[in-house]
Design a protein around this motif. Structure first.
Motif, PDB file in Angstrom:
ATOM      1  N   TYR A 253      -1.640  -5.030   2.106  1.00 44.00           N
ATOM      2  CA  TYR A 253      -2.894  -5.263   1.815  1.00 44.00           C
ATOM      3  C   TYR A 253      -3.513  -6.183   2.619  1.00 44.00           C
ATOM      4  CZ  TYR A 253      -3.385  -1.383  -1.576  1.00 44.00           C
ATOM      5  OH  TYR A 253      -3.206  -0.169  -2.298  1.00 44.00           O
ATOM      6  N   ASP A 254      -2.771  -6.990   3.236  1.00 48.18           N
ATOM      7  CA  ASP A 254      -3.192  -8.478   3.777  1.00 48.18           C
ATOM      8  C   ASP A 254      -2.402  -8.630   5.116  1.00 48.18           C
ATOM      9  OD1 ASP A 254      -3.881 -11.119   4.207  1.00 48.18           O
ATOM     10  OD2 ASP A 254      -2.407 -12.001   3.040  1.00 48.18           O
TER      11      ASP A 254
ATOM     12  N   GLN B  55      -2.876   5.721   0.387  1.00 50.08           N
ATOM     13  CA  GLN B  55      -3.815   4.912   1.233  1.00 50.08           C
ATOM     14  C   GLN B  55      -4.648   4.243   0.485  1.00 50.08           C
ATOM     15  OE1 GLN B  55      -5.550   7.240   4.255  1.00 50.08           O
ATOM     16  NE2 GLN B  55      -3.338   7.763   5.040  1.00 50.08           N
ATOM     17  N   GLY B  56      -5.215   4.645  -0.801  1.00 50.41           N
ATOM     18  CA  GLY B  56      -6.030   3.626  -1.499  1.00 50.41           C
ATOM     19  C   GLY B  56      -5.278   3.006  -2.656  1.00 50.41           C
ATOM     20  N   GLN B  57      -4.327   3.238  -3.094  1.00 52.66           N
ATOM     21  CA  GLN B  57      -3.382   2.819  -4.193  1.00 52.66           C
ATOM     22  C   GLN B  57      -2.201   1.899  -3.535  1.00 52.66           C
ATOM     23  OE1 GLN B  57      -2.607   6.275  -5.865  1.00 52.66           O
ATOM     24  NE2 GLN B  57      -3.706   5.795  -7.716  1.00 52.66           N
TER      25      GLN B  57
ATOM     26  N   ARG C 282       1.065  -1.295  -0.144  1.00 49.97           N
ATOM     27  CA  ARG C 282       0.102  -0.096   0.224  1.00 49.97           C
ATOM     28  C   ARG C 282       0.887   1.309   0.153  1.00 49.97           C
ATOM     29  NH1 ARG C 282      -5.020   0.112   2.590  1.00 49.97           N
ATOM     30  NH2 ARG C 282      -4.419  -1.641   3.688  1.00 49.97           N
ATOM     31  N   CYS C 283       0.517   2.392  -0.906  1.00 55.83           N
ATOM     32  CA  CYS C 283       1.001   3.547  -0.817  1.00 55.83           C
ATOM     33  C   CYS C 283       0.852   4.337   0.481  1.00 55.83           C
ATOM     34  CB  CYS C 283       0.594   4.510  -1.885  1.00 55.83           C
ATOM     35  SG  CYS C 283       1.453   6.252  -2.048  1.00 55.83           S
TER      36      CYS C 283
ATOM     37  N   MET D 100       9.648   3.758  -2.783  1.00 54.54           N
ATOM     38  CA  MET D 100       9.494   2.175  -2.269  1.00 54.54           C
ATOM     39  C   MET D 100       9.498   1.281  -3.618  1.00 54.54           C
ATOM     40  SD  MET D 100       6.290   2.843   0.529  1.00 54.54           S
ATOM     41  CE  MET D 100       6.028   1.164   0.742  1.00 54.54           C
ATOM     42  N   ARG D 101       9.109   1.861  -4.671  1.00 49.22           N
ATOM     43  CA  ARG D 101       9.228   0.883  -5.930  1.00 49.22           C
ATOM     44  C   ARG D 101      10.767   0.811  -6.090  1.00 49.22           C
ATOM     45  NH1 ARG D 101       4.947   4.378  -7.898  1.00 49.22           N
ATOM     46  NH2 ARG D 101       6.339   5.659  -9.089  1.00 49.22           N
ATOM     47  N   ALA D 102      11.513   1.845  -6.068  1.00 49.35           N
ATOM     48  CA  ALA D 102      12.834   1.964  -6.432  1.00 49.35           C
ATOM     49  C   ALA D 102      13.624   0.827  -5.248  1.00 49.35           C
ATOM     50  CB  ALA D 102      13.593   3.308  -6.339  1.00 49.35           C
ATOM     51  N   LEU D 103      13.232   0.931  -3.934  1.00 51.47           N
ATOM     52  CA  LEU D 103      13.734  -0.003  -3.056  1.00 51.47           C
ATOM     53  C   LEU D 103      13.426  -1.484  -3.458  1.00 51.47           C
ATOM     54  CD1 LEU D 103      14.042   0.297   0.540  1.00 51.47           C
ATOM     55  CD2 LEU D 103      12.614  -1.665  -0.258  1.00 51.47           C
TER      56      LEU D 103
END
Length: 135
Positions: free
Chosen positions: A100-101, A54-56, A49-50, A69-72
């Motif tokens: 999300y889980d 928060q919703g994406q 989750r971003c 976070m994507r780069a990491l």
């Protein structure tokens, strides 16, 4: 009146000021050269989750933090780290909310139990209403 207009403009400009002026991380918008590694990274990014949006997921978000976070994730996948280890690191760093889980614990129990409880309450209410109509 001018003060109110200024405060409103300041409030509306807050989201624009949330990102810094620094360039995005190297792998924030660049895919890994190895298609298999990119697929593993992408699958992991879909489950995270971003924290700003928060919703994406971080895969779908354009927020600066999601890019970091994507780069990491891509950097660690490229180094050969397993997605489960990366996920564990991010959960340790940001808490269960980043996924999300979330795992079942006393803190997350209401999240897991609420749907079941609401379903049981709904069934009991429906049963009571149908009995009244039949009588």
């Amino acid at each position: 009146m001018r003060l109110a207009a200024f405060l409103l403009a300041l409030l509306l400009a807050a989201p624009a000021a949330a990102d810094s002026n620094r360039p995005p991380a190297a792998l924030a918008y660049t895919q890994l050269p190895d298609a298999a590694q990119e697929a593993r990274a992408r699958a992991l990014m879909e489950t995270l989750r971003c924290l700003v949006c928060q919703g994406q997921s971080i895969a779908d978000s354009d927020a600066e933090m999601a890019g970091d976070m994507r780069a990491l994730v891509r950097e660690r996948i490229a180094r050969g780290e397993q997605p489960a280890a990366i996920r564990g690191y991010l959960i340790q760093r940001y808490g269960d909310y980043v996924t999300y889980d979330p795992p079942f614990s006393w803190v997350t129990a209401p999240l897991w139990m609420a749907p079941v409880l609401l379903l049981v309450i709904g069934l009991l209410l429906a049963r009571r209403l149908f009995r009244r109509r039949g009588a």
